[in-house]
Design an enzyme around this catalytic site. Structure first.
Site, PDB file in Angstrom:
ATOM      1  N   TYR A  22      -1.842   6.711   4.203  1.00  0.00           N
ATOM      2  CA  TYR A  22      -2.306   6.838   5.587  1.00  0.00           C
ATOM      3  C   TYR A  22      -2.386   8.275   6.091  1.00  0.00           C
ATOM      4  O   TYR A  22      -2.265   8.512   7.292  1.00  0.00           O
ATOM      5  CB  TYR A  22      -1.453   5.962   6.528  1.00  0.00           C
ATOM      6  CG  TYR A  22      -1.406   4.526   6.072  1.00  0.00           C
ATOM      7  CD1 TYR A  22      -2.536   3.726   6.148  1.00  0.00           C
ATOM      8  CD2 TYR A  22      -0.250   3.986   5.500  1.00  0.00           C
ATOM      9  CE1 TYR A  22      -2.518   2.408   5.682  1.00  0.00           C
ATOM     10  CE2 TYR A  22      -0.217   2.679   5.037  1.00  0.00           C
ATOM     11  CZ  TYR A  22      -1.360   1.898   5.129  1.00  0.00           C
ATOM     12  OH  TYR A  22      -1.345   0.607   4.665  1.00  0.00           O
ATOM     13  N   CYS A  24      -6.360  22.120  18.651  1.00  0.00           N
ATOM     14  CA  CYS A  24      -6.284  22.345  20.091  1.00  0.00           C
ATOM     15  C   CYS A  24      -5.788  21.109  20.807  1.00  0.00           C
ATOM     16  O   CYS A  24      -6.547  20.407  21.483  1.00  0.00           O
ATOM     17  CB  CYS A  24      -7.646  22.778  20.615  1.00  0.00           C
ATOM     18  SG  CYS A  24      -8.142  24.303  19.856  1.00  0.00           S
ATOM     19  N   GLY A  67       0.859  -1.184   0.000  1.00  0.00           N
ATOM     20  CA  GLY A  67       0.000   0.000   0.000  1.00  0.00           C
ATOM     21  C   GLY A  67       0.894   1.231   0.000  1.00  0.00           C
ATOM     22  O   GLY A  67       1.060   1.929  -1.013  1.00  0.00           O
TER      23      GLY A  67
HETATM   24  C1  LIG Z   1      -2.124  -2.668   5.936  1.00  0.00           C
HETATM   25  C2  LIG Z   1      -2.029  -3.924   5.187  1.00  0.00           C
HETATM   26  C3  LIG Z   1      -1.294  -3.969   4.011  1.00  0.00           C
HETATM   27  C4  LIG Z   1      -0.534  -2.785   3.463  1.00  0.00           C
HETATM   28  O1  LIG Z   1       0.478  -2.357   4.294  1.00  0.00           O
HETATM   29  P1  LIG Z   1       1.518  -1.254   3.742  1.00  0.00           P
HETATM   30  O2  LIG Z   1       2.388  -0.997   4.918  1.00  0.00           O
HETATM   31  O3  LIG Z   1       0.726  -0.065   3.343  1.00  0.00           O
HETATM   32  O4  LIG Z   1       2.226  -1.870   2.591  1.00  0.00           O
HETATM   33  C5  LIG Z   1      -1.260  -5.143   3.298  1.00  0.00           C
HETATM   34  N1  LIG Z   1      -1.928  -6.234   3.737  1.00  0.00           N
HETATM   35  C6  LIG Z   1      -2.656  -6.237   4.871  1.00  0.00           C
HETATM   36  C7  LIG Z   1      -3.374  -7.452   5.273  1.00  0.00           C
HETATM   37  C8  LIG Z   1      -2.723  -5.087   5.639  1.00  0.00           C
HETATM   38  O5  LIG Z   1      -3.440  -5.089   6.763  1.00  0.00           O
END
Ligand SMILES: *Cc1c(COP(=O)(O)O)cnc(C)c1O
Length: 463
Positions: A421, A391, A322
């Site tokens: 994120y 705040c 991600g």
């Molecule tokens: C959050 C998550 C990802 C992605 O993580 P990154 O750090 O953004 O690469 C992939 N697989 C699962 C199951 C996750 O919970």
């Protein structure tokens, strides 16, 4: 607004505990390509541009704060992951990092699959035309309505996270006259974050079914007995912002051991393993992430070796990056509001956003860098903390960084590597209006997620 210099802040040498901070960079105007999106550069006037558009123009047209996303960079990174893993593996982009319909279309065009973890993420993906069979549905507490929706839509896989869910998904699928493909998410006793991994008792978390004590093997037994589901593989996700491959090595070893046990007990070889996401990116110049092709090579070799040792046919691998796809492709553009030098400490620079658009610093002590982007400056470096307007004294965006000492209200500064994120975790704290996401490519800028308005917020408040 006056651009006259405010009283100079403390010199970093006066306030830094010995060896505690990196010294200021040699050139404050330089933009480290490691942390900035690929098309970011400065024009002849010293103004930062992205996709050929000056940030001053973006601020004027779209306001600040704003997330600015380099579409060409996003597509290039997505493609790099796809190419690195080739046709014998699948790349699922983890939608929770940042999801919008434009992003879904880019992923579809670049040949990536998609992870979602809520019914609404699923709805977003489907509404943008992602084929359901290329979607994986995750989560530790999917509601029956969400499961129903996912099965009905025909998602490619549901990743099962508990014993109860095995039964629930099987039951719902059967009631719909379907056989749903599933994976079981296990915890392999490894948790990895950044530079090190810990291989001890990390079953103590809400996700997955522990390998320890035979629980994962029992989950497989139960899944294989149910008609509504077809078990296609085992899933493991070990952490986030990982640079060191040794955590994946241990995880792959343990997943393959389970595959071997499954073969020995049930006489079947599961066709897939998913090694999750969590690959790190550079938030500051100190971070050294690996390229997708190096990661693909390392993961494929690990799995191949482990399978050969276990005399198993190598399963199809999937990965779920991600952050590593979207993180580096965007920066947050802010306008400087107030500047407060604190004698003997540091200078607080307040921007027009904060923890409402980037909670990561407050939440996990995340590190970021920052640069003056609306002009260049020859002034000396000043130790700053970039804070928001909320705040809450923990409302910090960049904990320690250097900006030029002639920084003035009205200057634009930008925090790179905020693609993942940040918008997806943004909040309305203090009734902040969540910023837009502006996609820039080839000299054109377009809003892909618009800025919230007062009306949007008041519409929810029904009196
Ligand atoms: C959050 C998550 C990802 C992605 O993580 P990154 O750090 O953004 O690469 C992939 N697989 C699962 C199951 C996750 O919970």
């Amino acid at each position: 607004m006056s651009r006259s210099a405010h009283p100079a802040g403390p010199r970093y040498a006066d306030v830094l505990p010995e060896g505690h901070y990196s010294p200021p960079p040699a050139d404050l105007n330089a933009l480290d390509p490691k942390v900035w999106a690929r098309t970011v550069t400065r024009d002849e006037d010293g103004v930062v541009t992205v996709g050929g558009i000056a940030v001053t123009e973006l601020a004027e047209r779209f306001g600040t704060p704003a997330y600015v996303l380099d579409e060409a960079d996003f597509r290039a990174r997505a493609r790099a992951w796809r190419t690195a893993f080739g046709n014998d593996a699948d790349v699922f982009y983890a939608g929770k990092a940042f999801l919008s319909r434009a992003v879904v279309r880019w992923l579809d065009e670049e040949g990536l699959n998609l992870d979602v973890c809520s019914g609404t993420e699923l709805a977003t993906a489907l509404s943008a035309g992602m084929p359901a069979e290329r979607i994986a549905f995750h989560g530790n507490n999917k509601s029956t309505a969400e499961i129903h929706r996912a099965v009905e839509a025909g998602v490619g896989r549901i990743v099962l996270d508990s014993f109860q869910e095995i039964v629930r998904v099987a039951h719902i699928a059967q009631s719909l006259g379907k056989r749903q493909k599933v994976q079981i998410r296990i915890t392999v006793g490894v948790e990895a974050h950044t530079h090190e991994f810990i291989a001890t008792a990390h079953e103590d978390q809400k996700f997955g079914i522990p390998l320890a004590g035979g629980q994962a093997a029992e989950a497989v037994r139960r899944a294989l007995q149910l008609d509504g589901i077809e078990l296609i593989g085992i899933h493991s996700h070990i952490g986030s912002q990982i640079f060191d491959m040794s955590g994946f090595e241990v995880a792959a070893h343990r997943v393959v051991r389970l595959l071997r046990e499954i073969r020995d007990e049930h006489g079947i070889e599961l066709p897939e393993i998913d090694l999750g996401g969590g690959l790190g990116i550079a938030y500051t110049s100190d971070d050294d992430p690996r390229e997708p092709h190096e990661i693909a090579k390392a993961l494929t070799e690990i799995v191949t070796r482990e399978c050969e040792a276990a005399r198993l046919r190598a399963p199809r691998i999937s990965v779920e990056p991600g952050r590593a796809v979207v993180g580096p492709t965007a920066f947050t553009l802010y306008e400087v509001g107030t500047i407060k030098p604190l004698e003997g400490l540091r200078t607080y620079v307040s921007v027009d956003g904060g923890m409402s658009d980037n909670i990561r610093t407050a939440l996990y002590d995340a590190e970021y860098s920052v640069a003056l982007v609306s002009r260049v400056s020859g002034a000396a470096p000043m130790l700053v903390r970039v804070v928001g307007k909320h705040c809450e004294s923990g409302d910090i965006v960049v904990k320690d960084a250097f900006l030029p000492a002639d920084l003035a209200p009205g200057d634009l500064i930008a925090v790179p590597a905020t693609g993942a994120y940040c918008r997806s975790m943004a909040s309305n704290y203090n009734h902040a209006l969540r910023p837009p996401v502006v996609a820039v490519a080839d000299g054109e800028a377009r809003v892909i997620v618009r800025r919230e308005t007062e009306e949007d917020l008041l519409r929810l408040d029904v009196g």
